[in-house]
Design a protein around this motif. Structure first.
Motif, short mmCIF file in Angstrom:
data_model
loop_
_atom_site.label_atom_id
_atom_site.label_comp_id
_atom_site.label_asym_id
_atom_site.label_seq_id
_atom_site.Cartn_x
_atom_site.Cartn_y
_atom_site.Cartn_z
N UNK A 1 0.94 -1.11 0.04
CA UNK A 1 0.02 0.08 -0.10
C UNK A 1 0.81 1.21 0.14
N UNK A 2 0.28 2.33 -0.44
CA UNK A 2 1.04 3.36 -0.17
C UNK A 2 1.82 3.98 1.12
N UNK A 3 1.07 3.66 2.32
CA UNK A 3 1.82 3.77 3.55
C UNK A 3 2.68 2.71 3.79
N UNK A 4 2.46 1.57 3.05
CA UNK A 4 3.71 0.59 3.54
C UNK A 4 4.86 0.91 2.92
N UNK A 5 4.55 1.26 1.52
CA UNK A 5 5.83 1.71 0.74
C UNK A 5 6.43 2.96 1.44
N UNK A 6 5.78 4.03 1.80
CA UNK A 6 6.53 5.05 2.39
C UNK A 6 7.41 4.61 3.86
N UNK A 7 6.63 3.78 4.40
CA UNK A 7 7.68 3.36 5.58
C UNK A 7 8.63 2.55 5.29
N UNK A 8 8.50 1.84 4.07
CA UNK A 8 9.69 0.87 3.62
C UNK A 8 10.83 1.84 3.20
N UNK B 1 13.17 -2.76 -6.76
CA UNK B 1 13.05 -4.00 -7.45
C UNK B 1 11.90 -3.88 -8.50
N UNK B 2 10.72 -3.58 -8.11
CA UNK B 2 9.73 -3.38 -9.32
C UNK B 2 8.94 -2.22 -8.51
N UNK B 3 9.04 -0.90 -9.15
CA UNK B 3 8.21 0.03 -8.51
C UNK B 3 6.61 -0.23 -8.55
N UNK B 4 6.02 0.72 -7.93
CA UNK B 4 4.55 1.08 -7.84
C UNK B 4 4.11 2.42 -8.46
N UNK B 5 2.95 2.57 -8.60
CA UNK B 5 2.30 3.65 -9.12
C UNK B 5 2.61 4.99 -8.10
N UNK B 6 2.87 4.52 -7.01
CA UNK B 6 3.30 5.55 -5.98
C UNK B 6 4.72 5.81 -5.71
N UNK B 7 5.54 5.13 -6.28
CA UNK B 7 6.99 5.11 -5.80
C UNK B 7 7.40 6.73 -6.15
N UNK B 8 7.42 6.99 -7.42
CA UNK B 8 8.27 8.27 -7.53
C UNK B 8 7.55 9.40 -6.60
N UNK B 9 6.25 9.56 -6.60
CA UNK B 9 5.60 10.30 -5.65
C UNK B 9 6.25 10.61 -4.37
N UNK B 10 6.48 9.23 -3.76
CA UNK B 10 6.96 8.95 -2.43
C UNK B 10 8.33 9.50 -2.28
N UNK B 11 9.20 8.99 -3.43
CA UNK B 11 10.45 9.48 -3.62
C UNK B 11 10.69 11.25 -3.35
N UNK B 12 9.93 11.71 -4.09
CA UNK B 12 9.85 13.03 -3.98
C UNK B 12 9.48 13.73 -2.79
N UNK B 13 8.27 12.93 -2.35
CA UNK B 13 7.64 13.47 -1.05
C UNK B 13 8.74 13.62 0.10
N UNK B 14 9.54 12.48 -0.05
CA UNK B 14 10.72 12.27 1.23
C UNK B 14 11.48 13.66 1.04
N UNK B 15 11.70 14.18 -0.16
CA UNK B 15 12.51 15.24 -0.29
C UNK B 15 14.26 15.13 -0.39
N UNK B 16 14.78 14.11 0.13
CA UNK B 16 16.25 13.97 0.17
C UNK B 16 16.94 13.23 -0.87
N UNK B 17 16.23 12.84 -1.78
CA UNK B 17 16.79 12.20 -3.05
C UNK B 17 16.91 13.21 -4.26
N UNK B 18 18.12 13.07 -4.93
CA UNK B 18 18.45 13.85 -6.22
C UNK B 18 17.73 13.15 -7.19
N UNK B 19 17.57 11.87 -7.57
CA UNK B 19 17.34 11.31 -8.71
C UNK B 19 16.64 9.74 -8.40
N UNK B 20 15.86 9.30 -9.11
CA UNK B 20 15.47 7.97 -9.15
C UNK B 20 15.81 7.32 -10.36
N UNK B 21 15.90 5.86 -10.43
CA UNK B 21 16.18 5.14 -11.68
C UNK B 21 15.30 4.16 -12.18
N UNK B 22 14.18 4.67 -11.71
CA UNK B 22 12.93 3.31 -11.90
C UNK B 22 12.27 3.81 -13.28
#
Length: 315
Positions: free
Chosen positions: A148-155, A177-198
């Motif tokens: 779920x979105x919350x589970x992924x955020x916690x992971x 490993x295999x992204x979700x439809x929420x992954x990029x949103x959560x990566x940006x939401x977290x705000x400490x990442x410069x990039x993703x490679x998904x």
């Protein structure tokens, strides 16, 4: 027989979760970029370090991971053969890869599953000492689309904290490993990442917009990837890996234009850590190092070099 009217759509369905598709990209005229030492091709070696974090009965998952040397499966109990193959990567394979990287004096990026580094802290210490990049590859080696979105955020949160603890540095790149439809949103939401490679849709980094913010994507590739030794229609011998890598580099150096591009190589200690396959990797590195227009770079360095030359949009 009649076709569903949906078949005749020309555009994606509106309001489907996840990032919008882009089938155009840079088109005929990508930006002209240059990498370290003005190189035209940036080779980016990724070590997918996952051993000990994969799904297994031993970890209480009630299922065994399926990426194994032979097409056998044990479904209802521990698969000690699969477990021991992963152990080979952590016990022997990773150190063979380190010896190759040390001898060639090249930096690499680890797609690091946090638990895998926790279970073999010597690997975390070695990559940190070498100055390699540890990008986030999940808390465990698991499918984010199953969360779920919350589970992924916690992971993601736990992976960041764990990798920072084991390597001494917070990850600034992310690849599932295999992204979700929420992954990029959560990566940006977290705000400490410069990039993703998904993503696998380019040879050059590119900017995208997520929730009104600029976000850099540094694409990956599954073509020069050692998983092809054990899954699908892949490499039957180390020579096939070497030939594919060499042909990729040769074309990128002479691609018909003056555009600088990147080349991704994906490795797994339990796969390329075996001697014959490691030999093919070492031979390719020797081949590539003879060219002045080729540079081996970490993924974070590619991201920063690209952002210097192609700044994020201002509008």
């Amino acid at each position: 027989m009649s076709l569903d009217p949906q078949f005749f759509r020309q555009d994606d369905v509106a309001n489907v979760p996840g990032p919008p598709r882009d089938l155009v990209g840079y088109g005929e005229f990508p930006p002209r970029v240059r990498w370290a030492n003005e190189a035209k091709v940036a080779i980016q070696i990724v070590v997918n370090y996952e051993e000990g974090s994969e799904k297994s009965f031993a970890m209480g998952d009630g299922v065994n991971d399926g990426m194994y040397e032979l097409p056998f499966a044990v479904d209802d109990q521990r698969d000690l053969a699969v477990e021991s193959m992963y152990e080979y990567g952590a016990r022997a394979g990773i150190w063979r890869l380190f010896r190759i990287f040390d001898a060639a004096n090249i930096p690499v990026t680890f797609f690091a599953a946090a638990v895998a580094l926790e279970r073999n802290p010597a690997v975390a210490e070695k990559l940190a000492r070498r100055g390699d990049e540890a990008a986030g590859h999940g808390y465990r080696w698991s499918n984010h689309y199953e969360m779920t979105r919350d589970e992924e955020r916690e992971a993601i949160r736990r992976a960041i904290a764990s990798i920072e603890k084991t390597t001494g540095k917070r990850p600034t790149g992310w690849y599932c490993r295999e992204m979700s439809v929420n992954t990029r949103d959560l990566v940006v939401e977290e705000s400490g990442f410069m990039y993703d490679s998904d993503t696998y849709n380019e040879d050059i980094p590119y900017w995208t917009r997520v929730d009104g913010k600029n976000h850099l994507v540094v694409p990956y590739s599954l073509v020069v990837n050692d998983a092809r030794y054990v899954v699908g229609t892949g490499y039957a011998s180390p020579e096939h890996f070497f030939e594919t890598a060499k042909a990729s580099l040769d074309r990128l150096r002479n691609d018909g234009d003056d555009v600088g591009r990147m080349m991704s190589i994906g490795l797994h200690p339990r796969i390329t850590g075996n001697p014959a396959r490691a030999d093919a990797l070492a031979r390719f590195i020797d081949y590539a190092k003879q060219f002045d227009d080729v540079a081996f770079m970490r993924r974070i360095d590619i991201a920063e070099k690209f952002a210097e030359q192609v700044p994020a949009p201002t509008d």
